[in-house]
Design a protein around this motif. Structure first.
Motif, PDB file in Angstrom:
ATOM      1  N   ALA A   1      11.177  -2.144   0.159  1.00  0.00           N
ATOM      2  CA  ALA A   1      10.742  -3.279   0.975  1.00  0.00           C
ATOM      3  C   ALA A   1      11.768  -3.634   2.036  1.00  0.00           C
ATOM      4  O   ALA A   1      11.407  -3.988   3.167  1.00  0.00           O
ATOM      5  N   ARG A   2      13.053  -3.553   1.695  1.00  0.00           N
ATOM      6  CA  ARG A   2      14.088  -3.859   2.682  1.00  0.00           C
ATOM      7  C   ARG A   2      13.939  -2.940   3.908  1.00  0.00           C
ATOM      8  O   ARG A   2      13.949  -3.401   5.039  1.00  0.00           O
ATOM      9  N   LYS A   3      13.791  -1.657   3.666  1.00  0.00           N
ATOM     10  CA  LYS A   3      13.652  -0.708   4.768  1.00  0.00           C
ATOM     11  C   LYS A   3      12.357  -0.930   5.534  1.00  0.00           C
ATOM     12  O   LYS A   3      12.345  -0.960   6.770  1.00  0.00           O
ATOM     13  N   ALA A   4      11.240  -1.099   4.803  1.00  0.00           N
ATOM     14  CA  ALA A   4       9.948  -1.258   5.452  1.00  0.00           C
ATOM     15  C   ALA A   4       9.869  -2.528   6.290  1.00  0.00           C
ATOM     16  O   ALA A   4       9.363  -2.525   7.416  1.00  0.00           O
TER      17      ALA A   4
ATOM     18  N   ILE B   1       3.543   2.017 -11.040  1.00  0.00           N
ATOM     19  CA  ILE B   1       4.182   0.696 -11.026  1.00  0.00           C
ATOM     20  C   ILE B   1       3.146  -0.327 -10.588  1.00  0.00           C
ATOM     21  O   ILE B   1       2.594  -0.247  -9.491  1.00  0.00           O
ATOM     22  N   ILE B   2       2.862  -1.265 -11.450  1.00  0.00           N
ATOM     23  CA  ILE B   2       1.857  -2.291 -11.175  1.00  0.00           C
ATOM     24  C   ILE B   2       2.526  -3.467 -10.473  1.00  0.00           C
ATOM     25  O   ILE B   2       3.491  -4.040 -10.983  1.00  0.00           O
ATOM     26  N   VAL B   3       2.029  -3.801  -9.292  1.00  0.00           N
ATOM     27  CA  VAL B   3       2.547  -4.945  -8.533  1.00  0.00           C
ATOM     28  C   VAL B   3       1.581  -6.115  -8.706  1.00  0.00           C
ATOM     29  O   VAL B   3       0.429  -6.043  -8.292  1.00  0.00           O
TER      30      VAL B   3
ATOM     31  N   GLY C   1       0.815  -1.210   0.000  1.00  0.00           N
ATOM     32  CA  GLY C   1       0.000   0.000   0.000  1.00  0.00           C
ATOM     33  C   GLY C   1       0.849   1.262   0.000  1.00  0.00           C
ATOM     34  O   GLY C   1       0.584   2.206  -0.758  1.00  0.00           O
ATOM     35  N   LYS C   2       1.876   1.301   0.843  1.00  0.00           N
ATOM     36  CA  LYS C   2       2.755   2.468   0.896  1.00  0.00           C
ATOM     37  C   LYS C   2       3.557   2.618  -0.386  1.00  0.00           C
ATOM     38  O   LYS C   2       3.781   3.732  -0.876  1.00  0.00           O
TER      39      LYS C   2
END
Length: 295
Positions: A288-291, A120-122, A111-112
């Motif tokens: 993602a690594r940071k989150a 960017i489509i995930v 979401g973030k």
């Protein structure tokens, strides 16, 4: 001459380190070393002087640096201009997640990320960790989540969860009064396991065999909540990660610590070590690594 070789050359020149350049580019140090060697052979010059753990540009390298910066800047400007004109400022990410992992760790992260990078489509695919690794290895997925340890010859990764398996039994089970138990104490029990698509399937069976018995598997499933329900119905014992156990109804199951041995459940995000990572993939990995590691 490959523009990517020049980009790798510029990053090594900027960081004065093959190792740091490789980390920044999400590739392996041998890969970037090979690319620089190919560039040196093509130009028939030595570009870097090795000094201990670092490097410095040679005279020829400094000449190439000026030209490489101009070339890469021109190519990047061209790409940016084309993206603006054609409205292609977007990307796509294909991420593989085991079912019990996605719901617990990724909704808020995705979401973030989507708020920061709305174009960017995930795309998410739910597979057991075995299939996730297979699909990342063959290129069907860009990034995946699996259990440690990973196949070091294929993947780069970063860890983000350290956990261990717990024993889940019905409140009337004869072992329910214990606070902890060894794996061998489950030798006479019937098990409810994840199916063969999951690394936990093999890991649990291997640990049982190492403890001295072949587990009797009554049911297999791809869904952690179904496995929990089977234990709650007193149809077998289950081994589930502590993270998942916290979501079970404590009125319907008892959760016991497993010792002798402890079975780790440590998660990592993986990507192919020898494959170029897109802008979208690099941004996702950094974000993602940071989150995930910061919690």
């Amino acid at each position: 001459m490959d523009i990517r070789n020049l980009e790798y050359f510029l990053e090594v020149a900027r960081t004065k380190s093959f190792t740091r350049a490789a980390q920044n580019l999400f590739i392996t140090q041998p890969t970037i070393s090979r690319m620089i060697k190919n560039l040196e052979e093509e130009l028939e010059v030595v570009l870097f002087e090795r000094l201990g753990k670092g490097v410095e540009l040679t005279d020829a390298g400094r000449i190439i640096l000026f030209q490489a910066q101009n070339i890469v800047t021109s190519v990047q400007s061209l790409s940016a201009d084309l993206a603006d004109v054609m409205q292609l400022k977007k990307g796509e990410l294909r991420i593989g997640l085991p079912p019990m992992i996605g719901a617990n760790y990724f909704p808020h992260v995705i979401g973030k990320f989507n708020k920061l990078y709305p174009k960017i489509i995930v795309k998410l695919w739910e597979y057991g960790a075995k299939k996730v690794e297979d699909h990342v290895a063959n290129g069907n997925l860009d990034i995946g989540v699996t259990l440690l340890p990973v196949q070091e010859e294929l993947f780069l990764w970063f860890p983000f969860v350290e956990d261990e398996l717990k024993v889940v039994v019905h409140p009337t089970h004869h072992l329910a009064a214990k606070s902890e138990l060894s794996l061998l104490e489950l030798a006479a029990e019937e098990f409810v396991l994840f199916n063969e698509d999951f690394l936990l399937h093999d890991r649990i069976i291997n640990e049982c065999v190492r403890a001295g018995f072949q587990p009797r598997v009554l049911y297999e499933s791809s869904q952690w909540d179904f496995i929990g329900e089977m234990a709650a119905a007193n149809l077998g014992v289950a081994l589930l990660p502590g993270t998942i156990c916290r979501r079970l109804d404590k009125q319907r199951v008892c959760i016991l610590d497993l010792n002798q041995p402890k079975i780790p459940w440590n998660l990592a995000m993986i990507w192919r070590k020898d494959r170029y990572q897109s802008f979208a993939a690099r941004e996702w990995l950094q974000f993602a690594r940071k989150a995930l590691q910061d919690g």
